[in-house]
Design a protein around this motif. Structure first.
Motif, short mmCIF file in Angstrom:
data_model
loop_
_atom_site.label_atom_id
_atom_site.label_comp_id
_atom_site.label_asym_id
_atom_site.label_seq_id
_atom_site.Cartn_x
_atom_site.Cartn_y
_atom_site.Cartn_z
N ARG A 243 -70.84 -31.13 41.98
CA ARG A 243 -69.96 -31.14 40.80
C ARG A 243 -70.04 -29.84 40.02
N ARG A 244 -71.13 -29.10 40.19
CA ARG A 244 -71.24 -27.83 39.48
C ARG A 244 -70.20 -26.81 39.97
N TYR A 245 -69.63 -27.07 41.16
CA TYR A 245 -68.66 -26.13 41.73
C TYR A 245 -67.21 -26.59 41.49
N ALA A 246 -67.04 -27.72 40.82
CA ALA A 246 -65.69 -28.23 40.59
C ALA A 246 -64.92 -27.28 39.69
N ALA A 247 -63.70 -26.97 40.09
CA ALA A 247 -62.80 -26.10 39.33
C ALA A 247 -61.38 -26.36 39.82
N PRO A 248 -60.37 -26.11 38.99
CA PRO A 248 -58.99 -26.41 39.39
C PRO A 248 -58.57 -25.81 40.72
N GLN A 249 -59.01 -24.59 41.02
CA GLN A 249 -58.59 -23.92 42.24
C GLN A 249 -59.67 -23.91 43.32
N ALA A 250 -60.74 -24.64 43.11
CA ALA A 250 -61.83 -24.63 44.09
C ALA A 250 -61.39 -25.26 45.40
N PRO A 251 -61.69 -24.63 46.53
CA PRO A 251 -61.40 -25.27 47.82
C PRO A 251 -62.34 -26.44 48.04
N GLN A 252 -61.98 -27.31 48.97
CA GLN A 252 -62.81 -28.45 49.29
C GLN A 252 -63.50 -28.22 50.64
#
Length: 465
Positions: A243-252
């Motif tokens: 969850r620390r890497y969650a961002a609107p444009q973050a890839p999955q």
């Protein structure tokens, strides 16, 4: 897909028989595809080994290997207009490493490399192999997203087919044979023989087929997203460390890579450059040949994983500007041993997570997936799932034959529907399916409305009776 004649005056029986017939006629071709392709994929390694031994096995066992970077370079040289995206490092020293290469048109190639000296043993287009064709038919009929929705709808209606079939075929005192009907009457002839085969097979494989549907649906478009969203909403999905890497444009993690654990498909991918945040995640796909990894970084990452004590096969996904950090994971037959690692380009560990970090829902699904694919209990697991596939083929053949032999000319031959309001059992079924299988509930309402208020008033649809 067929059943004994309805009991006079039994509206519920007629209703279930009618829906069993409709469901059977709709799902029969899809069930046949799922059963045959599923049986093929159960033995995907065995089949690929038999068809391509010169690619999958090395000329001699290897004890020392060249670097992963050298293997990737050798593979890339054979398909220079492609981009290396993944390398699988085998645990068995008789097997070749596999380098996945992505072409600009979306197609892929697998280069098989001898780890001993980096020699390329050959290149294969996986989509053109028997296993590759079976895989694509099994999931989407080779029709993309539309095909995935069709297969999901067929899977949902398979649930209706099984439930109604169990209701119709369950042993009753009036049958006279009791549970002896669980064995086919091979002395019977004609329609009685087909009915006996259909009924007995259904009683044996019904629960197995329900299990296959339930464990396959997490990969479906609608239901998979529904259950995944619910699991993540209550904190029982992918590990919290992501969850620390969650961002609107973050890839999955699953972007462009379907062959990763179900649990991590929608987890945000750590950034390729840990100092850059996610500012580059909206970038276009990398140009062929562009690299966001180093040979030294790959080796450090592999050394870290081996030092943790695992000797399993490793699947290593190469980082790119659009896909984030270097990812490697073990994928043993028993998911309790799954471990996923993310490293930066220099091989420094960013994230490490395993089965114990998954939520309860995710753990249950990962267990189901391995059982579904015939992995968990080895050969016995494969044979049990194969028996279910064979049972489905028998049900489709016997059910279709029964229907074809008894149908009136020019009509489907469904029993007359009741004009009464649906019974409490039907309402309960709709309510349960609305919670568990929303797509089934919606389609059931559509079919019910069509069957009651549209079909009887249109002359051109009389053949549906």
């Amino acid at each position: 897909m067929s059943a004994p004649a309805p009991r006079p005056g039994s509206g519920r029986y007629r209703l279930f028989w009618r829906w069993h017939l409709y469901a059977g006629l709709f799902v029969a071709p899809f069930l046949l595809v799922l059963a045959v392709t599923g049986a093929i994929y159960l033995f995907n390694d065995e089949l690929n080994d038999a068809f391509y031994p010169h690619l999958r096995f090395t000329p001699a066992p290897w004890t020392e290997r060249v670097s992963l970077g050298d293997m990737i370079d050798a593979a890339h040289a054979t398909v220079p207009d492609a981009t290396p995206t993944r390398i699988d490092l085998p645990a068995d020293n008789r097997r070749a490493a596999q380098v996945r290469l992505e072409l600009a048109d979306g197609a892929s190639r697998i280069a098989y490399v001898d780890p001993a000296d980096g020699t390329v043993l050959g290149v294969l287009a996986p989509a053109r192999t028997l296993v590759g064709i079976a895989d694509r038919l099994h999931g989407s009929l080779m029709l993309g997203t539309f095909g995935r929705y069709v297969m999901e709808l067929a899977a949902c209606w398979t649930v209706m087919l099984i439930i109604s079939g169990l209701y119709l075929g369950w042993p009753r005192a009036a049958d006279g044979r009791g549970w002896r009907i669980a064995l086919p009457d091979l002395r019977a002839r004609g329609r009685r023989l087909w009915t006996s085969l259909h009924r007995a097979t259904g009683l044996w494989v019904a629960l197995l087929v329900l299990f296959l549907v339930a464990t396959g649906l997490p990969w479906a478009v609608f239901w998979g997203g529904w259950i995944r969203g619910g699991a993540e909403l209550v904190g029982e999905g992918y590990p919290a460390v992501y969850r620390r890497y969650a961002a609107p444009q973050a890839p999955q993690v699953g972007d462009a890579f379907n062959d990763v654990p179900w649990t991590l498909q929608h987890a945000p991918m750590p950034a390729a450059d840990p100092t850059s945040g996610h500012h580059d995640h909206g970038a276009s796909a990398p140009r062929p040949g562009a690299r966001h990894w180093t040979t030294a970084g790959l080796e450090r990452a592999i050394a870290h994983i081996r030092a943790a004590g695992t000797d399993d096969e490793l699947r290593v996904f190469l980082p790119s500007q659009a896909r984030g950090a270097l990812m490697a994971y073990t994928y043993p037959a028993r998911p309790q041993g799954q471990v996923t690692y993310h490293f930066d380009r220099e091989g420094a560990l960013l994230v490490s997570t395993g089965f114990d970090d998954y939520g309860v829902v995710a753990q249950a699904i990962e267990l189901g997936v391995q059982l579904h694919m015939g992995n968990y209990f080895g050969r016995l697991n494969q044979l049990v799932m194969l028996a279910a596939c064979i049972g489905v083929v028998v049900l489709v053949v016997t059910g279709t034959t029964m229907w074809w032999r008894r149908r009136p000319p020019g009509r489907i031959g469904a029993p007359a529907s009741s004009t009464r309001i649906p019974t409490r059992a039907l309402l309960a079924l709709l309510l349960i399916s609305a919670v568990v299988l929303p797509l089934l509930a919606t389609s059931l309402l559509v079919v019910l409305a069509f069957d009651r208020w549209v079909r009887p008033h249109i002359a051109a649809l009389r053949w549906l009776r």
